[in-house]
Scaffold this active site. Structure first.
Site, mmCIF file in Angstrom:
data_model
loop_
_atom_site.group_PDB
_atom_site.id
_atom_site.type_symbol
_atom_site.label_atom_id
_atom_site.label_comp_id
_atom_site.label_asym_id
_atom_site.label_seq_id
_atom_site.Cartn_x
_atom_site.Cartn_y
_atom_site.Cartn_z
ATOM 1 N N ASN A 172 12.194 -5.770 -6.069
ATOM 2 C CA ASN A 172 11.591 -6.152 -4.724
ATOM 3 C C ASN A 172 12.544 -7.246 -4.233
ATOM 4 O O ASN A 172 12.679 -8.444 -4.794
ATOM 5 C CB ASN A 172 10.223 -6.541 -5.040
ATOM 6 C CG ASN A 172 9.368 -6.993 -3.677
ATOM 7 O OD1 ASN A 172 9.929 -7.765 -2.909
ATOM 8 N ND2 ASN A 172 8.433 -6.755 -3.391
ATOM 9 N N GLU A 232 6.737 -0.642 0.846
ATOM 10 C CA GLU A 232 5.384 -1.165 0.777
ATOM 11 C C GLU A 232 4.916 -1.449 2.178
ATOM 12 O O GLU A 232 5.614 -2.050 2.699
ATOM 13 C CB GLU A 232 5.337 -2.439 -0.171
ATOM 14 C CG GLU A 232 5.318 -2.243 -1.513
ATOM 15 C CD GLU A 232 5.326 -3.628 -2.333
ATOM 16 O OE1 GLU A 232 4.988 -4.619 -1.674
ATOM 17 O OE2 GLU A 232 5.632 -3.615 -3.490
ATOM 18 N N THR A 272 0.538 -10.557 -1.715
ATOM 19 C CA THR A 272 -0.474 -9.623 -1.643
ATOM 20 C C THR A 272 -1.377 -10.127 -2.943
ATOM 21 O O THR A 272 -1.009 -10.136 -3.876
ATOM 22 C CB THR A 272 0.089 -8.121 -2.393
ATOM 23 O OG1 THR A 272 1.214 -7.915 -1.581
ATOM 24 C CG2 THR A 272 -1.015 -7.092 -2.041
ATOM 25 N N HIS A 318 3.686 -7.088 -10.233
ATOM 26 C CA HIS A 318 3.147 -8.356 -9.537
ATOM 27 C C HIS A 318 2.955 -9.202 -10.693
ATOM 28 O O HIS A 318 2.150 -8.977 -11.466
ATOM 29 C CB HIS A 318 1.644 -8.233 -8.931
ATOM 30 C CG HIS A 318 1.453 -9.040 -7.596
ATOM 31 N ND1 HIS A 318 1.237 -10.483 -7.793
ATOM 32 C CD2 HIS A 318 1.553 -8.923 -6.512
ATOM 33 C CE1 HIS A 318 1.342 -10.953 -6.596
ATOM 34 N NE2 HIS A 318 1.396 -9.954 -5.740
ATOM 35 N N ARG A 370 6.207 -6.485 6.094
ATOM 36 C CA ARG A 370 4.742 -6.958 6.427
ATOM 37 C C ARG A 370 4.395 -7.022 8.052
ATOM 38 O O ARG A 370 5.476 -7.028 8.734
ATOM 39 C CB ARG A 370 4.348 -8.263 6.078
ATOM 40 C CG ARG A 370 4.573 -8.390 4.494
ATOM 41 C CD ARG A 370 4.258 -9.872 4.003
ATOM 42 N NE ARG A 370 2.909 -9.912 4.206
ATOM 43 C CZ ARG A 370 1.787 -10.218 3.170
ATOM 44 N NH1 ARG A 370 2.345 -10.021 1.967
ATOM 45 N NH2 ARG A 370 0.519 -10.587 3.410
ATOM 46 N N GLU A 430 0.290 2.247 -8.274
ATOM 47 C CA GLU A 430 0.818 0.924 -9.106
ATOM 48 C C GLU A 430 -0.368 0.085 -9.472
ATOM 49 O O GLU A 430 -1.315 -0.332 -8.627
ATOM 50 C CB GLU A 430 1.754 0.164 -7.903
ATOM 51 C CG GLU A 430 2.336 -1.072 -8.394
ATOM 52 C CD GLU A 430 3.313 -1.638 -7.584
ATOM 53 O OE1 GLU A 430 4.041 -0.961 -6.687
ATOM 54 O OE2 GLU A 430 3.429 -2.920 -7.733
ATOM 55 N N ARG A 474 7.138 -11.418 8.010
ATOM 56 C CA ARG A 474 7.529 -12.879 7.504
ATOM 57 C C ARG A 474 8.695 -12.850 6.745
ATOM 58 O O ARG A 474 9.608 -13.958 6.393
ATOM 59 C CB ARG A 474 6.486 -13.651 6.789
ATOM 60 C CG ARG A 474 5.979 -12.732 5.370
ATOM 61 C CD ARG A 474 5.195 -13.643 4.400
ATOM 62 N NE ARG A 474 3.857 -13.484 5.275
ATOM 63 C CZ ARG A 474 2.775 -13.594 4.582
ATOM 64 N NH1 ARG A 474 2.839 -13.995 3.385
ATOM 65 N NH2 ARG A 474 1.562 -13.501 5.144
ATOM 66 N N HIS A 527 11.988 -11.549 -1.285
ATOM 67 C CA HIS A 527 12.048 -13.134 -1.182
ATOM 68 C C HIS A 527 13.669 -13.487 -0.998
ATOM 69 O O HIS A 527 13.715 -14.670 -0.663
ATOM 70 C CB HIS A 527 11.711 -13.856 -2.594
ATOM 71 C CG HIS A 527 10.267 -13.609 -2.729
ATOM 72 N ND1 HIS A 527 9.220 -13.919 -1.543
ATOM 73 C CD2 HIS A 527 9.304 -12.833 -3.526
ATOM 74 C CE1 HIS A 527 7.994 -13.486 -1.837
ATOM 75 N NE2 HIS A 527 8.015 -12.937 -2.827
ATOM 76 N N HIS A 571 8.955 -4.787 1.216
ATOM 77 C CA HIS A 571 7.243 -4.915 1.876
ATOM 78 C C HIS A 571 7.624 -5.365 3.249
ATOM 79 O O HIS A 571 8.107 -6.352 3.701
ATOM 80 C CB HIS A 571 6.231 -5.748 1.041
ATOM 81 C CG HIS A 571 5.170 -5.797 1.710
ATOM 82 N ND1 HIS A 571 4.024 -6.677 1.076
ATOM 83 C CD2 HIS A 571 4.529 -5.351 2.748
ATOM 84 C CE1 HIS A 571 2.904 -6.368 1.622
ATOM 85 N NE2 HIS A 571 3.213 -5.741 2.761
HETATM 86 N N1 PXP Z 1 4.002 -4.752 -6.134
HETATM 87 C C1 PXP Z 1 3.319 -5.151 -5.102
HETATM 88 C C2 PXP Z 1 2.471 -3.993 -4.561
HETATM 89 C C3 PXP Z 1 3.566 -6.304 -4.405
HETATM 90 O O1 PXP Z 1 3.056 -6.577 -3.264
HETATM 91 C C4 PXP Z 1 4.561 -7.124 -5.093
HETATM 92 C C5 PXP Z 1 4.847 -8.448 -4.310
HETATM 93 O O2 PXP Z 1 5.371 -8.265 -3.138
HETATM 94 C C6 PXP Z 1 5.211 -6.752 -6.152
HETATM 95 C C7 PXP Z 1 4.893 -5.752 -6.766
HETATM 96 C C8 PXP Z 1 6.322 -7.711 -6.840
HETATM 97 O O3 PXP Z 1 5.512 -8.873 -7.260
HETATM 98 P P1 PXP Z 1 6.436 -10.154 -7.698
HETATM 99 O O4 PXP Z 1 7.270 -10.668 -6.685
HETATM 100 O O5 PXP Z 1 5.379 -11.068 -8.350
HETATM 101 O O6 PXP Z 1 7.292 -9.380 -8.806
#
Ligand code: PXP
Length: 244
Positions: free
Chosen positions: A7, A70, A104, A194, A45, A154, A49, A10, A43
């Site tokens: 992901n 996402e 999330t 997550h 959003r 998931e 953001r 960030h 994701h």
């Molecule tokens: N899965 C989902 C559905 C999420 O919302 C996120 C966070 O954006 C992640 C996985 C990844 O989580 P993390 O950034 O804490 O590894």
């Protein structure tokens, strides 16, 4: 064997701090692919953001692995998923979304909303896009996801990751392991995500039935620190060549 999907939200979070061009999540996504990631997750959003619409479009067009999008179950997001110009996402993962949350916070409420979600996903499935539902490791939610006919779920690992004691963490892990078993018996493929990091990932090393680990924050956080020395040295070397 489970695979790693990255992901890159960030990376975009950092870019959006200055509303500029760097760091570019698209470059990060390509680097992740070169390093062995089997897919990229973004994701998009509602408040934009971090990831922007053009990031989704460019990733859909240029990734060599697979794009997982996402998104909240809104009309706007579905039309974006279906309208990526040259290539659509491989998978959409429906997540709950609140504007005020930092990330999330919980799983999607699927039980009781089966009819809505099934209708919502019908055009997605018709377009050949796989679907996944981000849910808690809870029997009712897993059964509801299976009833809708989604190929993937998931499971939310955030409560496991945030558990304050080792005993609480084990209990959360056990819930997840039971949910994986139930989901697999119902024909679902299971991803986890997550809060997974370089330490707690070992808790799932021996667990069968996991398709993908979805990891973002801990990898971006580690990249900042493992790359920091090099980044400082690069700038110091430039300045060292300036005249006295
Ligand atoms: N899965 C989902 C559905 C999420 O919302 C996120 C966070 O954006 C992640 C996985 C990844 O989580 P993390 O950034 O804490 O590894």
């Amino acid at each position: 064997m489970p695979v790693l999907v990255i992901n890159v939200d960030h990376v975009a979070t950092l870019r959006q701090q200055r509303l500029g061009k760097e760091p570019d999540p698209l470059t990060a996504a390509h680097m992740a692919e070169l390093a062995g990631a089997r897919g990229i997750i973004v994701h998009l959003r509602e408040d934009r953001r971090h990831i922007q619409d053009h990031d989704v479009e460019l990733m859909a067009r240029t990734l060599k692995t697979r794009l997982h999008l996402e998104m909240a179950a809104t009309e706007e997001m579905r039309s974006i998923a279906l309208s990526c110009e040259t290539r659509q996402p491989h998978m959409v993962c429906l997540v709950p979304e609140k504007r005020e949350e930092l990330t999330t916070e919980g799983g999607l409420a699927v039980a009781g909303r089966e009819a809505f979600l099934k209708d919502y996903l019908a055009p997605v499935h018709a377009a050949g896009i796989l679907s996944s539902l981000f849910i808690e490791a809870d029997e009712a939610q897993v059964r509801a996801a299976a009833a809708i006919g989604c190929p993937y779920i998931e499971l939310h690992t955030g409560h496991f990751a945030d558990a304050p004691t080792r005993a609480a963490q084990r209990a959360e892990r056990d819930k997840i392991v039971r949910a994986i078993g139930l989901a697999r018996s119902l024909g679902l493929s299971v991803n986890l995500g997550h809060g997974l990091n370089y330490d707690n990932i070992y808790d799932f090393a021996e667990v069968p039935g996991i398709s993908e680990f979805s990891i973002g924050h801990s990898i971006v956080a580690r990249a900042v620190l493992t790359g920091f020395e090099r980044a400082v040295a690069d700038m110091a070397a430039i300045i060292a060549r300036f005249p006295a």
